[in-house]
Design a protein around this motif. Structure first.
Motif, mmCIF file in Angstrom:
data_model
loop_
_atom_site.group_PDB
_atom_site.id
_atom_site.type_symbol
_atom_site.label_atom_id
_atom_site.label_comp_id
_atom_site.label_asym_id
_atom_site.label_seq_id
_atom_site.Cartn_x
_atom_site.Cartn_y
_atom_site.Cartn_z
ATOM 1 N N GLN A 54 0.671 -1.297 0.057
ATOM 2 C CA GLN A 54 -0.046 0.061 -0.006
ATOM 3 C C GLN A 54 0.980 1.037 -0.137
ATOM 4 O O GLN A 54 1.620 1.309 1.021
ATOM 5 C CB GLN A 54 -1.156 -0.019 1.231
ATOM 6 C CG GLN A 54 -2.153 -1.082 0.962
ATOM 7 C CD GLN A 54 -3.108 -1.196 2.292
ATOM 8 O OE1 GLN A 54 -2.645 -1.526 3.261
ATOM 9 N NE2 GLN A 54 -4.238 -0.799 2.182
ATOM 10 N N ILE A 60 -6.222 6.933 -0.050
ATOM 11 C CA ILE A 60 -6.525 5.403 0.366
ATOM 12 C C ILE A 60 -7.731 5.747 1.452
ATOM 13 O O ILE A 60 -7.728 6.624 2.051
ATOM 14 C CB ILE A 60 -5.337 4.689 0.590
ATOM 15 C CG1 ILE A 60 -4.793 5.231 2.095
ATOM 16 C CG2 ILE A 60 -4.365 4.554 -0.581
ATOM 17 C CD1 ILE A 60 -3.752 4.167 2.478
ATOM 18 N N ASP A 61 -8.343 4.571 1.715
ATOM 19 C CA ASP A 61 -9.337 4.446 2.644
ATOM 20 C C ASP A 61 -8.808 4.546 4.070
ATOM 21 O O ASP A 61 -7.623 4.392 4.277
ATOM 22 C CB ASP A 61 -10.175 3.223 2.694
ATOM 23 C CG ASP A 61 -10.656 2.732 1.138
ATOM 24 O OD1 ASP A 61 -11.146 3.946 0.533
ATOM 25 O OD2 ASP A 61 -11.043 1.903 0.889
ATOM 26 N N LEU A 114 -9.502 -1.473 7.748
ATOM 27 C CA LEU A 114 -9.594 -1.857 6.436
ATOM 28 C C LEU A 114 -9.821 -3.606 6.247
ATOM 29 O O LEU A 114 -8.798 -4.100 7.058
ATOM 30 C CB LEU A 114 -8.234 -1.471 5.802
ATOM 31 C CG LEU A 114 -7.795 0.017 5.892
ATOM 32 C CD1 LEU A 114 -6.339 0.306 5.401
ATOM 33 C CD2 LEU A 114 -8.857 0.900 5.325
ATOM 34 N N GLN A 142 -7.518 -5.043 -1.191
ATOM 35 C CA GLN A 142 -7.229 -3.634 -1.225
ATOM 36 C C GLN A 142 -6.760 -3.084 -2.514
ATOM 37 O O GLN A 142 -6.415 -4.149 -3.480
ATOM 38 C CB GLN A 142 -6.062 -3.539 -0.333
ATOM 39 C CG GLN A 142 -6.493 -3.977 1.098
ATOM 40 C CD GLN A 142 -7.470 -2.867 1.748
ATOM 41 O OE1 GLN A 142 -7.391 -1.902 1.875
ATOM 42 N NE2 GLN A 142 -8.471 -3.514 2.378
ATOM 43 N N TYR A 143 -7.016 -2.159 -2.928
ATOM 44 C CA TYR A 143 -6.806 -1.353 -4.060
ATOM 45 C C TYR A 143 -5.616 -0.205 -3.973
ATOM 46 O O TYR A 143 -5.877 0.418 -2.610
ATOM 47 C CB TYR A 143 -8.242 -0.986 -4.772
ATOM 48 C CG TYR A 143 -9.347 -1.909 -5.089
ATOM 49 C CD1 TYR A 143 -9.256 -2.568 -6.313
ATOM 50 C CD2 TYR A 143 -10.036 -2.461 -4.227
ATOM 51 C CE1 TYR A 143 -10.020 -3.547 -6.657
ATOM 52 C CE2 TYR A 143 -10.969 -3.413 -4.243
ATOM 53 C CZ TYR A 143 -10.808 -4.121 -5.572
ATOM 54 O OH TYR A 143 -11.624 -5.080 -5.776
ATOM 55 N N ASN A 169 -5.254 -8.968 0.343
ATOM 56 C CA ASN A 169 -6.807 -9.422 0.641
ATOM 57 C C ASN A 169 -6.807 -9.369 2.085
ATOM 58 O O ASN A 169 -6.475 -10.715 2.863
ATOM 59 C CB ASN A 169 -7.256 -10.560 -0.057
ATOM 60 C CG ASN A 169 -8.746 -10.731 0.300
ATOM 61 O OD1 ASN A 169 -9.425 -9.981 1.011
ATOM 62 N ND2 ASN A 169 -9.340 -11.604 -0.492
ATOM 63 N N SER A 191 -1.266 -11.036 4.694
ATOM 64 C CA SER A 191 -2.537 -10.757 4.461
ATOM 65 C C SER A 191 -3.663 -10.679 5.609
ATOM 66 O O SER A 191 -4.592 -10.536 5.748
ATOM 67 C CB SER A 191 -3.103 -10.895 3.014
ATOM 68 O OG SER A 191 -2.682 -10.206 2.108
ATOM 69 N N TYR A 224 -7.554 -7.677 9.744
ATOM 70 C CA TYR A 224 -7.831 -6.414 9.425
ATOM 71 C C TYR A 224 -6.978 -5.401 10.008
ATOM 72 O O TYR A 224 -6.522 -5.154 10.971
ATOM 73 C CB TYR A 224 -9.165 -6.246 9.694
ATOM 74 C CG TYR A 224 -10.505 -7.016 9.240
ATOM 75 C CD1 TYR A 224 -10.204 -7.551 7.969
ATOM 76 C CD2 TYR A 224 -11.247 -7.478 9.912
ATOM 77 C CE1 TYR A 224 -11.192 -8.439 7.526
ATOM 78 C CE2 TYR A 224 -12.092 -8.399 9.604
ATOM 79 C CZ TYR A 224 -12.346 -8.903 8.272
ATOM 80 O OH TYR A 224 -13.328 -9.511 7.664
#
Length: 563
Positions: free
Chosen positions: A296, A357-358, A362, A366-367, A406, A421, A424
């Protein structure tokens, strides 16, 4: 006249005189005369007192002790390669640290060897100076010594008291320590200003710290008690000091919850006391980068600024959210849980200025900014190169280019639960727009005390006195203030368990959880990999280096129980 400023000759002088350990800082003597104005001289003396704060609030110090020991955060040995560090974070989570534990030792040094000692030096120097600035800074230095002492009492169960570095410190515990800290704050209550920013001690900050002290006083007086006796006198004081802060009318709730934690939050009206991290003070960005994936990259202009796959929230903490909302997605019920900034695939080709980003907790795929196999530079869209391609992220920086980023609920210390991953993640503090490495140059003030905490402390004091109705009103006032997106619905009842849960929702990742869990009788519970029920683990071990340094005085510094 010459004063020792900026760095202090420690030789473990906060403990006792004329004895040294390897915990030393360089002595820098600077003349405060020779053309310097009294105001500038006073500035130079108080600066080191506050300058100790950013290091204390690093991700691997106070944050680790207050969050990774709790049901909010867990830091596995990621992929069997990262964050193993001789099990220091695993031991914290399992309540099994030793007296050599690095985060424990680093927090001790930041609080006692730096914070308290620098405060004592400033108090002495400022007392000899003339002028309004010196008087104000003297009061602030006294308050900061009290604040550092409160942290020491909370974490280690003791404080060191001395008025001159040449003296041997008196060690206080229990009620004596509580009364000393209280007296220090009351002495300067009327001498500090309310016209400075949240990065300095104000009268409101003093009241807030007094409220926090009285709220936790039952724990501090008897930290190993089977149950805590919250006195009416203490609870009344909590209400009194919180009322004073509210009556000032100087602070306001932030309608957008995550703006409280933006990288330029210094002027946010909810902040009462914070670590001033504006860029000219060389702040750090660790609380933003710590939990994010290594793939990220929040800043298009800085391809070296990424996350580090650090701590995740525990499934237990996540389920406190889902249980509260009847199994429905908390993101649709409570704006404090999550803020969506990226819209995929509609925004799959974006300008650098519009990419954000968010925030919050999370989950799932993820994007973000796309990178080729070598990790740099970011891929541009086929529109002449003005925009950036945004899409699904994969663990390329970990050598797992086919494995998506993910985030899953499942996380623990097993091989299956410690992947890159697993768990959260949390991005509460905004990733600083100036942080070219992701680690440093943070602009966000790190919050110590804000208006919501004033209302929540007052609610708890009222509830413990039997006034559930007024406690419910205070908590619902906080919930109703978050009006920018999804306002959490009003609660219909208030109990200690609900209030504890609500403090988790409002203050997660803000380094209050351990203290809250102890006060609410939750710290001996079980979560993820933690099953230890020893109430003596409420306090951390005193570093062995400190005990060794004090060994010439028999019985002077005694290790905490169970270590």
């Amino acid at each position: 006249m010459k004063k020792k400023i900026l760095l202090l000759s420690l030789c473990f002088s906060i403990l006792f005189a004329n004895s040294c350990t390897d915990l030393e800082e360089e002595v820098l003597d600077e003349s405060l005369t020779g053309g310097a104005s009294p105001e500038a001289a006073a500035d130079g003396i108080i600066a080191p007192v506050y300058a100790a704060m950013p290091e204390l609030f690093l991700h691997t110090r106070y944050f680790a002790l207050q969050e990774i020991t709790t049901d909010e955060a867990i830091l596995p040995f990621r992929g069997g390669k990262d964050w193993g560090d001789n099990n220091i974070y695993i031991d914290l989570h399992r309540h099994n640290p030793t007296s050599q534990n690095v985060p424990v030792n680093d927090a001790w040094r930041s609080i006692i060897i730096q914070g308290v000692t620098r405060s004592v030096t400033a108090i002495n120097a400022l007392a000899e100076m003339e002028g309004d600035a010196a008087k104000l800074y003297w009061a602030e230095a006294k308050a900061m010594r009290a604040y550092y002492s409160m942290l020491s009492l909370d974490l280690f169960g003791l404080i060191f008291v001395k008025d001159n570095l040449s003296e041997t410190s008196t060690i206080m515990r229990g009620n004596d320590a509580v009364e000393y800290i209280k007296a220090e704050l009351l002495e300067i209550e009327s001498q500090v200003s309310n016209n400075v920013g949240p990065g300095r001690i104000t009268q409101a900050a003093v009241w807030g710290l007094l409220a926090r002290l009285h709220l936790n006083a039952a724990v501090y007086r008897d930290p190993y008690a089977d149950s805590f006796s919250f006195s009416t006198e203490d609870l009344d004081k909590v209400i009194e000091y919180c009322d004073k802060v509210v009556a000032l009318g100087q602070y306001q709730f932030s309608p957008e919850y995550f703006e409280i934690f933006d990288d330029e939050n210094h002027t946010n009206k909810e902040l009462i006391f914070a670590v001033d991290q504006r860029s000219d003070l060389n702040g750090h960005n660790r609380l933003a980068y710590f939990s994010l994936s290594g793939d990220q990259f929040p800043l298009p202009e800085f391809p070296k600024a990424n996350g580090t796959d650090g701590p995740a929230i525990t499934p237990d903490f996540y389920h406190s959210w889902t249980d509260a909302y009847g199994g429905e997605d908390p993101a649709t019920k409570d704006s404090r849980f999550y803020k969506k900034n990226l819209n995929i695939p509609a925004d799959s080709c974006m300008t650098g200025a519009s990419f954000e980003i968010d925030r919050g907790i999370l989950r799932g795929q993820q994007y973000g900014l796309q990178t080729p196999a070598n990790g740099t530079p970011f891929t541009r869209c086929g529109d002449g190169g003005a925009n950036y391609k945004v899409g699904k992220l994969f663990n390329r920086t970990r050598g797992l280019a086919s494995v998506p980023v993910n985030f899953t609920e499942f996380v623990n210390f097993t091989e299956a639960g410690r992947g890159y991953s697993n768990g959260y993640r949390v991005l509460k503090y905004e990733f600083s727009k100036k942080s070219d490495t992701g680690r440093n140059k943070g602009d966000a003030d790190i919050i110590i005390l804000r208006l919501a905490d004033i209302y929540m402390m007052r609610a708890e004091a009222k509830l413990r006195k039997g006034n559930a109705a007024d406690a419910l009103t205070d908590v619902n006032t906080v919930r109703a203030s978050r009006t920018a997106r999804i306002t959490p619905p009003a609660l219909g009842e208030m109990t200690l368990d609900i209030l504890f849960r609500e403090r988790g929702f409002e203050f997660y990742w803000e380094m209050q959880r351990r203290t809250d869990m102890i006060r609410f009788g939750k710290y001996e519970g079980s979560w993820t990999e933690k099953t230890d029920t020893d109430k003596r683990k409420r306090l951390f071990p005193i570093p062995q280096s400190a005990i060794d340094g004090a060994s010439e005085i028999p019985g002077y510094l005694v290790q905490n129980a169970s270590y």
